[in-house]
Design an enzyme around this catalytic site. Structure first.
Site, PDB file in Angstrom:
ATOM      1  N   PRO A  10       3.535  48.802  52.053  1.00  0.00           N
ATOM      2  CA  PRO A  10       3.815  49.796  52.441  1.00  0.00           C
ATOM      3  C   PRO A  10       3.470  50.710  52.204  1.00  0.00           C
ATOM      4  CG  PRO A  10       5.917  49.093  51.622  1.00  0.00           C
ATOM      5  CD  PRO A  10       4.018  48.131  52.255  1.00  0.00           C
ATOM      6  N   ASN A  11       2.547  52.065  52.759  1.00  0.00           N
ATOM      7  CA  ASN A  11       1.870  53.327  52.388  1.00  0.00           C
ATOM      8  C   ASN A  11       0.607  53.428  52.238  1.00  0.00           C
ATOM      9  OD1 ASN A  11       4.992  55.151  52.802  1.00  0.00           O
ATOM     10  ND2 ASN A  11       5.578  54.342  51.256  1.00  0.00           N
ATOM     11  N   ARG A  18      -3.581  61.271  49.293  1.00  0.00           N
ATOM     12  CA  ARG A  18      -3.037  61.888  47.468  1.00  0.00           C
ATOM     13  C   ARG A  18      -3.043  61.269  46.573  1.00  0.00           C
ATOM     14  NH1 ARG A  18       2.308  61.808  49.814  1.00  0.00           N
ATOM     15  NH2 ARG A  18       1.829  60.780  51.607  1.00  0.00           N
ATOM     16  N   TYR A  23      -4.668  56.692  42.658  1.00  0.00           N
ATOM     17  CA  TYR A  23      -4.824  55.655  43.383  1.00  0.00           C
ATOM     18  C   TYR A  23      -6.081  55.381  43.375  1.00  0.00           C
ATOM     19  CZ  TYR A  23      -0.151  54.792  43.979  1.00  0.00           C
ATOM     20  OH  TYR A  23       1.232  53.810  43.858  1.00  0.00           O
ATOM     21  N   ASN A  79      -1.262  43.569  47.939  1.00  0.00           N
ATOM     22  CA  ASN A  79      -0.982  44.681  47.200  1.00  0.00           C
ATOM     23  C   ASN A  79       0.357  44.728  48.317  1.00  0.00           C
ATOM     24  OD1 ASN A  79      -0.028  46.705  46.427  1.00  0.00           O
ATOM     25  ND2 ASN A  79      -2.236  47.491  46.315  1.00  0.00           N
ATOM     26  N   ALA A  82       5.514  48.922  47.363  1.00  0.00           N
ATOM     27  CA  ALA A  82       6.451  49.546  46.705  1.00  0.00           C
ATOM     28  C   ALA A  82       7.142  48.014  46.233  1.00  0.00           C
ATOM     29  CB  ALA A  82       6.571  50.713  47.012  1.00  0.00           C
ATOM     30  N   GLU A 103      -1.188  38.262  42.884  1.00  0.00           N
ATOM     31  CA  GLU A 103      -0.881  39.568  43.094  1.00  0.00           C
ATOM     32  C   GLU A 103      -1.795  41.233  42.594  1.00  0.00           C
ATOM     33  OE1 GLU A 103       2.858  39.484  40.830  1.00  0.00           O
ATOM     34  OE2 GLU A 103       2.741  41.984  41.583  1.00  0.00           O
ATOM     35  N   HIS A 105      -2.840  44.743  41.968  1.00  0.00           N
ATOM     36  CA  HIS A 105      -2.142  46.048  42.016  1.00  0.00           C
ATOM     37  C   HIS A 105      -2.866  47.538  41.900  1.00  0.00           C
ATOM     38  CE1 HIS A 105       1.943  45.213  42.583  1.00  0.00           C
ATOM     39  NE2 HIS A 105       1.820  44.638  42.057  1.00  0.00           N
ATOM     40  N   ARG A 112       3.414  53.045  34.486  1.00  0.00           N
ATOM     41  CA  ARG A 112       4.475  53.523  34.865  1.00  0.00           C
ATOM     42  C   ARG A 112       5.505  53.616  34.838  1.00  0.00           C
ATOM     43  NH1 ARG A 112       1.762  53.901  40.883  1.00  0.00           N
ATOM     44  NH2 ARG A 112       2.952  55.267  40.806  1.00  0.00           N
TER      45      ARG A 112
END
Ligand code: CA2
Length: 148
Positions: A10-11, A18, A23, A79, A82, A103, A105, A112
């Site tokens: 997602p996203n 943004r 990122y 990835n 969330a 996995e 990221h 974070r």
């Protein structure tokens, strides 16, 4: 020619639009090109997908498990966005399908917010790459290549 599935949750379609401080400035289209080039280097075919829907990601993981069992897929660079931090269902899908998952990221999730420190995927992943920006995708592909 074997395939590597690069699966984005997602996203991640918003990459480059943004939060560049977190990122980077690369778009998901840039990431796709980077992954394509890295897969080509090792003689693999790439299947690149993004979905904002948990069930679609689960279906992709199950499909990848079948393809790996049939000998046509090396594994997944995943990835999960969330969903990494929330999804027991994705944990079960990876475990149940037996597919090899790296996995991934873009950001260093451990530097974070606390809610990003837990991953439901890490216990069922072969390895975890985080914090190297979009270059991490190439590292993950190279790791899968080294395993094949
Ligand atoms: O660092 C990563 O790759 C993450 O998987 C990205 C997820 C985040 O929820 C994870 O904790 C870490 C978020 C992806 C959303 O990406 C955006 C990019 C630009 C603008 C908005 C969101």
């Amino acid at each position: 020619m074997k395939t590597i599935l690069v699966l984005n949750g997602p996203n991640l379609n918003l990459l480059g639009t943004r939060e560049p401080a977190v990122y980077g400035a690369h778009t998901l289209t840039n990431v796709e090109a980077l992954c394509d080039a890295e897969c080509a280097k090792f003689g693999f075919k790439m299947d690149f997908r993004q979905s904002n829907h948990e069930g679609v990601l689960i279906d992709a993981v199950q499909e990848a498990g079948r393809a790996q069992a049939a000998g046509s897929l090396i594994g997944i660079v995943f990835n999960a966005g969330a969903y990494t931090h929330t999804s027991v269902a994705l944990h079960d899908a990876v475990k149940g399908s037996g597919v090899t998952v790296i996995e991934l990221h873009i950001s260093n999730v451990h530097a974070r917010e606390a809610f990003r420190h837990h991953s439901f995927l890490s216990p069922v992943a072969k390895g975890v790459i985080a914090g190297f920006g979009v270059a991490g995708y190439a590292l993950a592909i190279s790791a899968l290549a080294g395993m094949s």
